[in-house]
Scaffold this motif. Sequence first.
Motif, PDB file in Angstrom:
ATOM      1  N   ASP A 163       0.430  -0.802  -0.188  1.00 28.39           N
ATOM      2  CA  ASP A 163       0.035   0.472   0.255  1.00 28.39           C
ATOM      3  C   ASP A 163       0.907   0.964   0.392  1.00 28.39           C
ATOM      4  N   LEU A 164       2.081   1.161  -0.207  1.00 27.12           N
ATOM      5  CA  LEU A 164       2.527   2.251   0.791  1.00 27.12           C
ATOM      6  C   LEU A 164       4.193   2.249   1.038  1.00 27.12           C
ATOM      7  N   SER A 165       4.587   2.708  -0.047  1.00 26.94           N
ATOM      8  CA  SER A 165       6.560   2.850   0.420  1.00 26.94           C
ATOM      9  C   SER A 165       6.890   3.792   1.508  1.00 26.94           C
ATOM     10  N   ILE A 166       7.912   3.404   2.357  1.00 28.45           N
ATOM     11  CA  ILE A 166       8.376   4.123   3.207  1.00 28.45           C
ATOM     12  C   ILE A 166       9.986   4.231   3.012  1.00 28.45           C
ATOM     13  N   ILE A 167      11.025   5.575   2.080  1.00 29.22           N
ATOM     14  CA  ILE A 167      12.154   5.539   2.091  1.00 29.22           C
ATOM     15  C   ILE A 167      13.097   6.145   2.908  1.00 29.22           C
ATOM     16  N   ARG A 219       2.367   4.522  -4.064  1.00 31.84           N
ATOM     17  CA  ARG A 219       2.711   5.416  -2.890  1.00 31.84           C
ATOM     18  C   ARG A 219       3.819   5.719  -2.457  1.00 31.84           C
ATOM     19  N   ALA A 220       4.236   6.077  -1.758  1.00 31.09           N
ATOM     20  CA  ALA A 220       5.691   6.362  -0.840  1.00 31.09           C
ATOM     21  C   ALA A 220       5.805   7.665   0.017  1.00 31.09           C
ATOM     22  N   ILE A 221       5.954   7.954   1.373  1.00 26.43           N
ATOM     23  CA  ILE A 221       6.718   9.197   1.340  1.00 26.43           C
ATOM     24  C   ILE A 221       8.305   8.782   2.094  1.00 26.43           C
ATOM     25  N   VAL A 222       9.286   9.680   1.983  1.00 19.81           N
ATOM     26  CA  VAL A 222      10.740   9.343   1.968  1.00 19.81           C
ATOM     27  C   VAL A 222      10.634  10.474   4.296  1.00 19.81           C
ATOM     28  N   VAL A 223      11.352   9.574   4.560  1.00 19.64           N
ATOM     29  CA  VAL A 223      12.278   9.834   5.763  1.00 19.64           C
ATOM     30  C   VAL A 223      13.334   9.832   6.076  1.00 19.64           C
ATOM     31  N   ILE A 275       6.106   9.380 -12.391  1.00 18.21           N
ATOM     32  CA  ILE A 275       5.441  10.016 -11.543  1.00 18.21           C
ATOM     33  C   ILE A 275       3.792   9.587 -12.019  1.00 18.21           C
ATOM     34  N   LEU A 276       3.955   8.026 -13.177  1.00 15.48           N
ATOM     35  CA  LEU A 276       2.945   7.137 -13.664  1.00 15.48           C
ATOM     36  C   LEU A 276       1.991   6.519 -12.814  1.00 15.48           C
ATOM     37  N   SER A 277       3.079   6.177 -12.006  1.00 17.19           N
ATOM     38  CA  SER A 277       2.717   5.499 -11.204  1.00 17.19           C
ATOM     39  C   SER A 277       2.024   5.587  -9.688  1.00 17.19           C
ATOM     40  N   LEU A 278       2.039   6.939  -9.423  1.00 11.90           N
ATOM     41  CA  LEU A 278       2.175   7.518  -8.361  1.00 11.90           C
ATOM     42  C   LEU A 278       0.102   7.946  -8.006  1.00 11.90           C
ATOM     43  N   GLU A 279       0.012   7.123  -6.468  1.00  8.63           N
ATOM     44  CA  GLU A 279      -2.052   7.590  -6.345  1.00  8.63           C
ATOM     45  C   GLU A 279      -2.023   8.940  -5.589  1.00  8.63           C
ATOM     46  N   ALA A 280      -1.293   9.373  -5.167  1.00 12.69           N
ATOM     47  CA  ALA A 280      -0.206  10.834  -3.910  1.00 12.69           C
ATOM     48  C   ALA A 280       0.498  10.989  -4.475  1.00 12.69           C
ATOM     49  N   PRO A 281       0.892  12.192  -4.218  1.00 11.52           N
ATOM     50  CA  PRO A 281       1.537  13.218  -4.350  1.00 11.52           C
ATOM     51  C   PRO A 281       2.586  12.375  -3.133  1.00 11.52           C
ATOM     52  N   VAL A 282       4.072  12.330  -3.493  1.00 14.00           N
ATOM     53  CA  VAL A 282       5.353  11.468  -2.921  1.00 14.00           C
ATOM     54  C   VAL A 282       5.112  12.622  -1.796  1.00 14.00           C
ATOM     55  N   LEU A 283       5.499  12.906   0.116  1.00 11.76           N
ATOM     56  CA  LEU A 283       5.087  13.494   1.431  1.00 11.76           C
ATOM     57  C   LEU A 283       6.752  13.199   1.776  1.00 11.76           C
ATOM     58  N   ARG A 284       7.674  13.907   2.533  1.00 13.88           N
ATOM     59  CA  ARG A 284       8.474  14.156   3.792  1.00 13.88           C
ATOM     60  C   ARG A 284       8.070  13.812   5.113  1.00 13.88           C
ATOM     61  N   VAL A 285       8.906  12.939   5.704  1.00 10.41           N
ATOM     62  CA  VAL A 285       9.353  13.592   6.936  1.00 10.41           C
ATOM     63  C   VAL A 285      10.702  13.471   7.031  1.00 10.41           C
ATOM     64  N   THR A 286      10.553  14.650   7.897  1.00 14.00           N
ATOM     65  CA  THR A 286      11.977  15.358   8.061  1.00 14.00           C
ATOM     66  C   THR A 286      11.426  16.185   9.601  1.00 14.00           C
ATOM     67  N   ALA A 287      13.040  16.657  10.249  1.00 12.44           N
ATOM     68  CA  ALA A 287      12.859  17.751  11.207  1.00 12.44           C
ATOM     69  C   ALA A 287      13.168  18.979  10.745  1.00 12.44           C
ATOM     70  N   PRO A 288      12.513  19.849  11.517  1.00 16.06           N
ATOM     71  CA  PRO A 288      12.181  21.316  10.645  1.00 16.06           C
ATOM     72  C   PRO A 288      13.550  22.207  10.400  1.00 16.06           C
ATOM     73  N   ASP A 289      13.192  23.241   9.415  1.00 18.24           N
ATOM     74  CA  ASP A 289      14.412  24.085   8.832  1.00 18.24           C
ATOM     75  C   ASP A 289      14.492  24.890   9.678  1.00 18.24           C
ATOM     76  N   LYS A 322      -0.869   8.540   6.838  1.00 20.55           N
ATOM     77  CA  LYS A 322      -2.056   8.550   6.476  1.00 20.55           C
ATOM     78  C   LYS A 322      -2.585  10.045   5.674  1.00 20.55           C
ATOM     79  N   LYS A 323      -1.927  10.781   5.887  1.00 20.39           N
ATOM     80  CA  LYS A 323      -2.303  11.590   4.916  1.00 20.39           C
ATOM     81  C   LYS A 323      -1.978  11.386   3.128  1.00 20.39           C
ATOM     82  N   VAL A 324      -0.493   9.505   3.096  1.00 21.30           N
ATOM     83  CA  VAL A 324      -0.731   9.706   1.705  1.00 21.30           C
ATOM     84  C   VAL A 324      -1.500   8.119   1.451  1.00 21.30           C
ATOM     85  N   LEU A 325      -2.010   7.807   1.903  1.00 22.56           N
ATOM     86  CA  LEU A 325      -2.931   6.955   1.953  1.00 22.56           C
ATOM     87  C   LEU A 325      -4.047   7.172   2.177  1.00 22.56           C
ATOM     88  N   THR A 326      -4.786   8.334   2.603  1.00 26.05           N
ATOM     89  CA  THR A 326      -5.923   8.270   2.206  1.00 26.05           C
ATOM     90  C   THR A 326      -5.827   9.263   1.273  1.00 26.05           C
TER      91      THR A 326
END
Length: 186
Positions: free
Chosen positions: A65-69, A117-121, A143-157, A181-185
């Motif tokens: 359902d989701l890739s976490i990289i 779907r993917a998020i990068v941490v 990009i054509l395989s994506l069902e949602a935007p790719v989001l990042r989980v990071t520390a704040p800038d 959950k944002k990406v999955l929904t």
Amino acid sequence: HISGIKVVIPSNPYDAKGLLKSAIRDDNPVLFFEHRRLLTMRGEIPEEEYTIPLGEAAIKREGTDLSIITYGAMVHDSLKAAEELEKEGFSVEVIDLRTVQPLDIKTIIASVEKTGRAIVVQEAQKQAGIAANVVSEINERAILSLEAPVLRVTAPDTIFPFSQAETVWLPNSKDIVFTAKKVLTF
């Protein structure tokens, strides 16, 4: 950001030994980073000789359902998040990059094409990090395989806090679950 330098960031003792041997034997310059949170980690390390190829990611958990990289210490937070998401019925794949230069683009893209779907941490700040590069590679190649935007989980800038505030500042499994959950929904 310097071409020709390989960068290794292991997430566990087994990988640390195999990647270090590969780094030593490589004819090119290799930077080897060990996360301080992982220095006391225990794990199986065979006494026999083995190496892990530089630039080869590891799928630490299969999912559909989701890739976490991710890489380094964030692998453990990502696996914890994947377990939490599984309780809610989501199948999450976790990829440990192991080296951030070179990136294992083939493994990343194959995973994203499978899950859609993917998020990068990353533990580092959002600006100019490895996560931005991974997102860019996904957008350019899958990009054509994506069902949602790719989001990042990071520390704040912001500046890294060298105190007890560090634990609040750093991303954790709850942050990963929230973003997933944002990406999955979507």
